[in-house]
Structures are given as structure tokens and as C-alpha cells.
Design a protein around this motif. Sequence first.
Motif, mmCIF file in Angstrom:
data_model
loop_
_atom_site.group_PDB
_atom_site.id
_atom_site.type_symbol
_atom_site.label_atom_id
_atom_site.label_comp_id
_atom_site.label_asym_id
_atom_site.label_seq_id
_atom_site.Cartn_x
_atom_site.Cartn_y
_atom_site.Cartn_z
ATOM 1 N N THR A 271 5.285 20.946 -27.816
ATOM 2 C CA THR A 271 4.549 21.178 -29.052
ATOM 3 C C THR A 271 3.292 20.313 -29.039
ATOM 4 O O THR A 271 3.133 19.444 -28.195
ATOM 5 N N LYS B 208 -0.928 20.052 -31.159
ATOM 6 C CA LYS B 208 -1.998 20.754 -31.863
ATOM 7 C C LYS B 208 -2.630 21.804 -30.952
ATOM 8 O O LYS B 208 -2.477 21.774 -29.736
ATOM 9 N N ARG B 209 -3.374 22.689 -31.567
ATOM 10 C CA ARG B 209 -4.111 23.705 -30.817
ATOM 11 C C ARG B 209 -5.032 23.013 -29.812
ATOM 12 O O ARG B 209 -5.720 22.056 -30.129
ATOM 13 N N PRO C 59 -2.953 32.959 -43.300
ATOM 14 C CA PRO C 59 -3.200 31.720 -42.566
ATOM 15 C C PRO C 59 -3.982 31.974 -41.282
ATOM 16 O O PRO C 59 -3.648 32.866 -40.507
ATOM 17 N N GLY D 253 5.175 30.958 -32.765
ATOM 18 C CA GLY D 253 4.273 30.520 -33.821
ATOM 19 C C GLY D 253 4.645 31.044 -35.186
ATOM 20 O O GLY D 253 5.805 31.318 -35.474
ATOM 21 N N TYR D 254 3.632 31.228 -36.020
ATOM 22 C CA TYR D 254 3.862 31.611 -37.412
ATOM 23 C C TYR D 254 3.930 33.117 -37.637
ATOM 24 O O TYR D 254 4.476 33.573 -38.638
ATOM 25 N N ARG E 236 4.273 26.204 -31.616
ATOM 26 C CA ARG E 236 3.138 25.869 -32.468
ATOM 27 C C ARG E 236 3.514 24.723 -33.395
ATOM 28 O O ARG E 236 4.618 24.683 -33.932
ATOM 29 N N LYS E 237 2.608 23.797 -33.611
ATOM 30 C CA LYS E 237 2.859 22.669 -34.504
ATOM 31 C C LYS E 237 2.468 23.085 -35.920
ATOM 32 O O LYS E 237 1.298 23.081 -36.284
ATOM 33 N N GLU E 238 3.481 23.504 -36.655
ATOM 34 C CA GLU E 238 3.279 23.947 -38.037
ATOM 35 C C GLU E 238 4.599 23.779 -38.772
ATOM 36 O O GLU E 238 5.670 23.962 -38.188
ATOM 37 N N ASP E 239 4.536 23.426 -40.028
ATOM 38 C CA ASP E 239 5.733 23.177 -40.825
ATOM 39 C C ASP E 239 6.285 24.492 -41.373
ATOM 40 O O ASP E 239 5.986 24.892 -42.491
#
Length: 160
Positions: A16, A18-19, A69, A104-105, A131-134
Motif C-alpha cells: 500500500t 499513496k498514489r 471521488p 481500490g475504491y 489503494r491507500k484509502e479509508d
Amino acid sequence: MGRSLEILSKKHLFITGKRGAGKSTLLAQLFSGAPALRTLARPGEGVWLEGPGRTLQVGRYALDTPGIPGGMAPLPGGFVEGGVAALEACAAAKGEWVVLDEVGYLEKDCPRYLAALDSLLEKKRVAAAIRKEDLPHLNALLARTDAWVVDLDRPFPALG
């Protein structure tokens, strides 16, 4: 030595960050011959999944749509009609490892795809860029006890 044994005892490898952190590059270097399901973004067009024998669109740019998003709208039909079959093909492929680049999302509202992903995790060892996302499904993946998680934003654990 204890940390090395911990790494070896894990079934999966999740990367994981950031982009632009290098998740995809690292996976490509480590697992160049493994069956893979890859995400390809085409600026101004959308996002495609490329996997065993298939390419399918799973997202479209929707910069004019409020509340989307990153300006990307998911196309759940792509995940259901082709993504599930692609994950099943990866599960049936020869070899121990499968590469997913990236999770990812866009798939967050596609329970059939997420169930197929869970099934793949039970059948194969998976190396994945996450992907680093909550989001609940991403947090659940990163919390799996059978996965070694490498955060490229924090590559070195705290010492002492």
C-alpha cells in the motif's frame, strides 16, 4: 530473525502507499511471470481491468458529476460481468501466486466482485497493490492476519 520468520509465515503480500509510491512497479519486479489482474487508467476516458484473456471497463471519468471521488464513476456491470470471471480465472491458473494491481475504491459497491476476491484469497497466494484509502473493504484486506503488509509511505518499522 523473528521478523523474517513472521514474513515467511504469511500467505499474502499486500503493498500500500499513496498514489505514485511505486506499488505497481514493485509488484511487476517481484512477480513478473505470475497470472495477474491489472488496472489500467486512461486519462480522460476511464479505468479498465486487464486479466486472463479479457479487458473490461470498470470506471469512467465523470468530472462533471458532483460527489464522485477523483472524478471517476464506477461501472459495477464491468466488475460483475467480467471482473468476477477474471478473478475466477486467476484462481484456476497454474502457479502459487496471483497479482492484483490494484484493489481500490471502484469495486466498493460490488459485493459479487468482493466475494470473488475473498474466494481468490482462500485459493491462492495473492500479491496485491492496495489503494491507500479509508474504505471498509480496503481496511479489511489490510487487517488480514494472513497478509504481510508493506506501506511504501512508511517502509521501515519504528525501531526501539
